[in-house]
Design a protein around this motif. Structure first.
Motif, PDB file in Angstrom:
ATOM      1  N   ASN A 133       0.826  -1.209   0.000  1.00  0.00           N
ATOM      2  CA  ASN A 133       0.000   0.000   0.000  1.00  0.00           C
ATOM      3  C   ASN A 133       0.859   1.258   0.000  1.00  0.00           C
ATOM      4  OD1 ASN A 133      -2.470  -1.363  -0.010  1.00  0.00           O
ATOM      5  ND2 ASN A 133      -2.499  -1.535   2.218  1.00  0.00           N
ATOM      6  N   GLY A 134       1.936   1.218   0.778  1.00  0.00           N
ATOM      7  CA  GLY A 134       2.835   2.366   0.809  1.00  0.00           C
ATOM      8  C   GLY A 134       3.503   2.595  -0.529  1.00  0.00           C
ATOM      9  N   MET A 135       3.873   1.499  -1.210  1.00  0.00           N
ATOM     10  CA  MET A 135       4.535   1.633  -2.508  1.00  0.00           C
ATOM     11  C   MET A 135       3.564   2.141  -3.570  1.00  0.00           C
ATOM     12  SD  MET A 135       7.567   1.337  -3.643  1.00  0.00           S
ATOM     13  CE  MET A 135       8.462   1.338  -5.193  1.00  0.00           C
ATOM     14  N   ILE A 136       2.320   1.702  -3.500  1.00  0.00           N
ATOM     15  CA  ILE A 136       1.311   2.179  -4.448  1.00  0.00           C
ATOM     16  C   ILE A 136       1.132   3.692  -4.303  1.00  0.00           C
ATOM     17  CG2 ILE A 136      -1.146   2.115  -5.027  1.00  0.00           C
ATOM     18  CD1 ILE A 136      -1.059  -0.880  -4.131  1.00  0.00           C
ATOM     19  N   ALA A 137       0.994   4.145  -3.065  1.00  0.00           N
ATOM     20  CA  ALA A 137       0.827   5.579  -2.817  1.00  0.00           C
ATOM     21  C   ALA A 137       2.069   6.357  -3.253  1.00  0.00           C
ATOM     22  CB  ALA A 137       0.534   5.821  -1.344  1.00  0.00           C
ATOM     23  N   PHE A 138       3.224   5.804  -2.991  1.00  0.00           N
ATOM     24  CA  PHE A 138       4.490   6.454  -3.354  1.00  0.00           C
ATOM     25  C   PHE A 138       4.594   6.637  -4.865  1.00  0.00           C
ATOM     26  CE2 PHE A 138       8.993   5.797  -4.646  1.00  0.00           C
ATOM     27  CZ  PHE A 138       9.559   6.938  -4.081  1.00  0.00           C
ATOM     28  N   LEU A 139       4.321   5.579  -5.622  1.00  0.00           N
ATOM     29  CA  LEU A 139       4.426   5.658  -7.081  1.00  0.00           C
ATOM     30  C   LEU A 139       3.345   6.552  -7.671  1.00  0.00           C
ATOM     31  CD1 LEU A 139       5.322   1.963  -8.039  1.00  0.00           C
ATOM     32  CD2 LEU A 139       6.815   3.967  -8.122  1.00  0.00           C
ATOM     33  N   ASN A 140       2.121   6.438  -7.169  1.00  0.00           N
ATOM     34  CA  ASN A 140       1.026   7.242  -7.723  1.00  0.00           C
ATOM     35  C   ASN A 140       1.260   8.738  -7.547  1.00  0.00           C
ATOM     36  OD1 ASN A 140      -0.426   5.088  -8.703  1.00  0.00           O
ATOM     37  ND2 ASN A 140      -1.773   4.937  -6.913  1.00  0.00           N
ATOM     38  N   GLY A 141       1.970   9.117  -6.500  1.00  0.00           N
ATOM     39  CA  GLY A 141       2.219  10.529  -6.270  1.00  0.00           C
ATOM     40  C   GLY A 141       3.567  11.019  -6.760  1.00  0.00           C
ATOM     41  N   TYR A 142       4.379  10.121  -7.307  1.00  0.00           N
ATOM     42  CA  TYR A 142       5.777  10.455  -7.579  1.00  0.00           C
ATOM     43  C   TYR A 142       5.936  11.522  -8.658  1.00  0.00           C
ATOM     44  CZ  TYR A 142      10.809   9.678  -7.707  1.00  0.00           C
ATOM     45  OH  TYR A 142      12.166   9.842  -7.619  1.00  0.00           O
ATOM     46  N   GLN A 143       5.194  11.391  -9.762  1.00  0.00           N
ATOM     47  CA  GLN A 143       5.307  12.337 -10.871  1.00  0.00           C
ATOM     48  C   GLN A 143       4.129  13.300 -10.945  1.00  0.00           C
ATOM     49  OE1 GLN A 143       8.226  12.554 -11.866  1.00  0.00           O
ATOM     50  NE2 GLN A 143       8.623  11.396 -13.714  1.00  0.00           N
ATOM     51  N   GLY A 144       3.271  13.260  -9.934  1.00  0.00           N
ATOM     52  CA  GLY A 144       2.115  14.149  -9.930  1.00  0.00           C
ATOM     53  C   GLY A 144       0.958  13.651 -10.759  1.00  0.00           C
ATOM     54  N   ASP A 145       1.131  12.527 -11.440  1.00  0.00           N
ATOM     55  CA  ASP A 145       0.088  11.929 -12.281  1.00  0.00           C
ATOM     56  C   ASP A 145       0.258  10.416 -12.212  1.00  0.00           C
ATOM     57  OD1 ASP A 145      -1.614  10.963 -14.192  1.00  0.00           O
ATOM     58  OD2 ASP A 145      -0.921  12.274 -15.808  1.00  0.00           O
ATOM     59  N   PRO A 146      -0.699   9.684 -11.610  1.00  0.00           N
ATOM     60  CA  PRO A 146      -0.564   8.227 -11.478  1.00  0.00           C
ATOM     61  C   PRO A 146      -0.365   7.502 -12.805  1.00  0.00           C
ATOM     62  CG  PRO A 146      -2.378   9.033 -10.137  1.00  0.00           C
ATOM     63  CD  PRO A 146      -1.930  10.193 -10.990  1.00  0.00           C
ATOM     64  N   ASP A 147      -0.842   8.098 -13.907  1.00  0.00           N
ATOM     65  CA  ASP A 147      -0.692   7.445 -15.212  1.00  0.00           C
ATOM     66  C   ASP A 147       0.756   7.419 -15.685  1.00  0.00           C
ATOM     67  OD1 ASP A 147      -3.390   6.960 -15.348  1.00  0.00           O
ATOM     68  OD2 ASP A 147      -3.842   8.763 -16.510  1.00  0.00           O
ATOM     69  N   LEU A 148       1.627   8.175 -15.035  1.00  0.00           N
ATOM     70  CA  LEU A 148       3.023   8.246 -15.470  1.00  0.00           C
ATOM     71  C   LEU A 148       3.917   7.229 -14.780  1.00  0.00           C
ATOM     72  CD1 LEU A 148       3.610  12.119 -15.675  1.00  0.00           C
ATOM     73  CD2 LEU A 148       3.218  10.528 -17.565  1.00  0.00           C
ATOM     74  N   THR A 149       3.400   6.498 -13.795  1.00  0.00           N
ATOM     75  CA  THR A 149       4.239   5.564 -13.052  1.00  0.00           C
ATOM     76  C   THR A 149       3.620   4.174 -13.000  1.00  0.00           C
ATOM     77  OG1 THR A 149       3.180   6.365 -11.026  1.00  0.00           O
ATOM     78  CG2 THR A 149       5.337   7.283 -11.556  1.00  0.00           C
ATOM     79  N   SER A 150       4.483   3.162 -12.980  1.00  0.00           N
ATOM     80  CA  SER A 150       4.011   1.784 -12.868  1.00  0.00           C
ATOM     81  C   SER A 150       5.112   0.908 -12.298  1.00  0.00           C
ATOM     82  CB  SER A 150       3.582   1.238 -14.238  1.00  0.00           C
ATOM     83  OG  SER A 150       4.705   1.102 -15.101  1.00  0.00           O
ATOM     84  N   LEU A 151       4.712  -0.213 -11.731  1.00  0.00           N
ATOM     85  CA  LEU A 151       5.643  -1.259 -11.324  1.00  0.00           C
ATOM     86  C   LEU A 151       5.195  -2.560 -11.949  1.00  0.00           C
ATOM     87  CD1 LEU A 151       7.347  -1.995  -7.964  1.00  0.00           C
ATOM     88  CD2 LEU A 151       5.960  -3.799  -9.014  1.00  0.00           C
ATOM     89  N   SER A 152       6.117  -3.257 -12.579  1.00  0.00           N
ATOM     90  CA  SER A 152       5.843  -4.575 -13.153  1.00  0.00           C
ATOM     91  C   SER A 152       6.704  -5.610 -12.441  1.00  0.00           C
ATOM     92  CB  SER A 152       6.141  -4.584 -14.652  1.00  0.00           C
ATOM     93  OG  SER A 152       5.274  -3.720 -15.355  1.00  0.00           O
ATOM     94  N   ILE A 153       6.192  -6.830 -12.351  1.00  0.00           N
ATOM     95  CA  ILE A 153       6.924  -7.900 -11.682  1.00  0.00           C
ATOM     96  C   ILE A 153       7.064  -9.105 -12.620  1.00  0.00           C
ATOM     97  CG2 ILE A 153       4.723  -8.495 -10.554  1.00  0.00           C
ATOM     98  CD1 ILE A 153       8.309  -9.479  -9.384  1.00  0.00           C
ATOM     99  N   VAL A 154       8.292  -9.501 -12.854  1.00  0.00           N
ATOM    100  CA  VAL A 154       8.575 -10.750 -13.554  1.00  0.00           C
ATOM    101  C   VAL A 154       8.886 -11.759 -12.464  1.00  0.00           C
ATOM    102  CG1 VAL A 154      10.039 -11.927 -15.228  1.00  0.00           C
ATOM    103  CG2 VAL A 154       9.532  -9.487 -15.505  1.00  0.00           C
ATOM    104  N   GLY A 155       7.950 -12.652 -12.202  1.00  0.00           N
ATOM    105  CA  GLY A 155       8.120 -13.576 -11.083  1.00  0.00           C
ATOM    106  C   GLY A 155       7.206 -14.771 -11.190  1.00  0.00           C
ATOM    107  N   GLY A 156       6.965 -15.421 -10.046  1.00  0.00           N
ATOM    108  CA  GLY A 156       6.126 -16.609 -10.002  1.00  0.00           C
ATOM    109  C   GLY A 156       4.652 -16.278 -10.064  1.00  0.00           C
TER     110      GLY A 156
END
Length: 312
Positions: free
Chosen positions: A168-191
């Motif tokens: 939850n903290g990371m979601i909030a951090f990324l969504n606010g990082y560039q002032g526009d949530p559409d500009l940030t994302s995290l992808s996971i290559v994993g199981g």
């Protein structure tokens, strides 16, 4: 049929289709004017050595996608190790950019990190630390530009074990990082996205990654499965998302029978498949693509479904 009233002539205006189908069309457009900044978070535990070699061997595919779109890109690399003094969110090697003479060679050097037996893979902590002060203003300065598309890409065979920040903290951090949530994302290559059992094949075993997937799902990232896809396919998918291409297309009309929807990209049918195709989301009345089904830049997407007659 009212005997007390006369006949009334009514003009009806509508839209017809000779094949009995409604079709909505979309263009997948790359935006070369927006800079793209990527942070790779590499799991450098000993179990990931073969995966890391595969990533290096296929990284040219990732770069070629950016060159095709003529993107202004920057790429940094950190590890999931938050215990070794030379790691802990610090960039490994220089930032790779359009000015780098041989970006593939430099990426291979940056990812040629020591593999350790550190038991805790802390990818979210590493990404958060890398993108925060003091590192983003010192060791990692210049990685993220104002108004850029920022993509964090985690590659790990274990779920996140961070102690400094949760999903939850990371979601909030990324969504606010560039002032526009559409500009940030995290992808996971994993199981697998959920469950208790790892996936596995001849070359790789990977535990479920529900924490990473929660962040990816909330920030518009993707989840290529480390066990089910070859690395060349994985890096193609990552390049599409990092370049800011659309994975969701909103329909102007609501299909009367979603089971009859047909989707084509450049005239070729795409399967209805949540992993490597498309699904219909009734909550948003949209077609959502995933995996190898994500349309490439410059392609045309057609969504069709049969007309439903209300005539007796």
């Amino acid at each position: 049929n009212d005997p007390d009233e006369g006949l009334v002539q009514v003009t009806v205006i509508g839209q017809g289709d000779s094949a009995g189908y409604i079709t909505e069309s979309f263009d997948q457009e790359g935006n070369a004017s927006v800079p793209v900044d990527i942070l790779f978070v590499i799991d450098n535990s000993t179990s990931m050595q073969d995966t890391n070699i595969a990533l290096q061997n296929n990284f040219n595919t990732f770069i070629q996608g950016f060159l095709t779109l003529n993107l202004d890109y920057q790429i940094g690399v950190v590890t999931t190790d938050m215990q070794t003094a030379t790691d802990m969110g610090q960039l490994q090697g220089p930032i790779i950019s359009t000015a780098t003479p041989n970006p593939v060679q430099q990426f291979n050097q940056n990812t040629n990190v020591p593999f350790t037996d550190v038991l805790e893979e802390q990818g979210l902590d590493a990404a958060h630390t890398a993108l925060s002060a003091p590192l983003i203003n010192s060791t990692n300065a210049g990685l993220v530009r104002s108004g850029s598309l920022l993509s964090v890409i985690v590659i790990s065979d274990e779920d996140d074990q961070s102690t400094g920040i949760d999903s939850n903290g990371m979601i909030a951090f990324l969504n606010g990082y560039q002032g526009d949530p559409d500009l940030t994302s995290l992808s996971i290559v994993g199981g697998p996205r959920a469950g208790i059992f790892p996936c596995g094949n001849l070359f790789q075993n990977a535990a479920p990654v529900p924490t990473y997937w929660a962040v990816a799902q909330a920030t518009g990232g993707i989840h290529p499965n480390l066990c089910n896809l070859d690395m060349n396919t994985i890096v193609q998918q990552l390049a599409v998302v990092a370049a800011g291409l659309d994975t969701e297309f909103f329909l102007a009309s609501t299909p009367s029978d979603p089971a009859m929807i047909e989707v084509t990209v450049d005239g070729s049918p795409v399967p209805e498949d949540a992993t490597n195709g498309w699904i219909y989301d009734p909550a948003t009345n949209s077609i959502v693509f995933a995996g190898t089904g994500i349309p490439l830049a410059g392609s045309n997407v057609d969504v069709s479904w049969p007309l439903t007659s209300t005539c007796p």
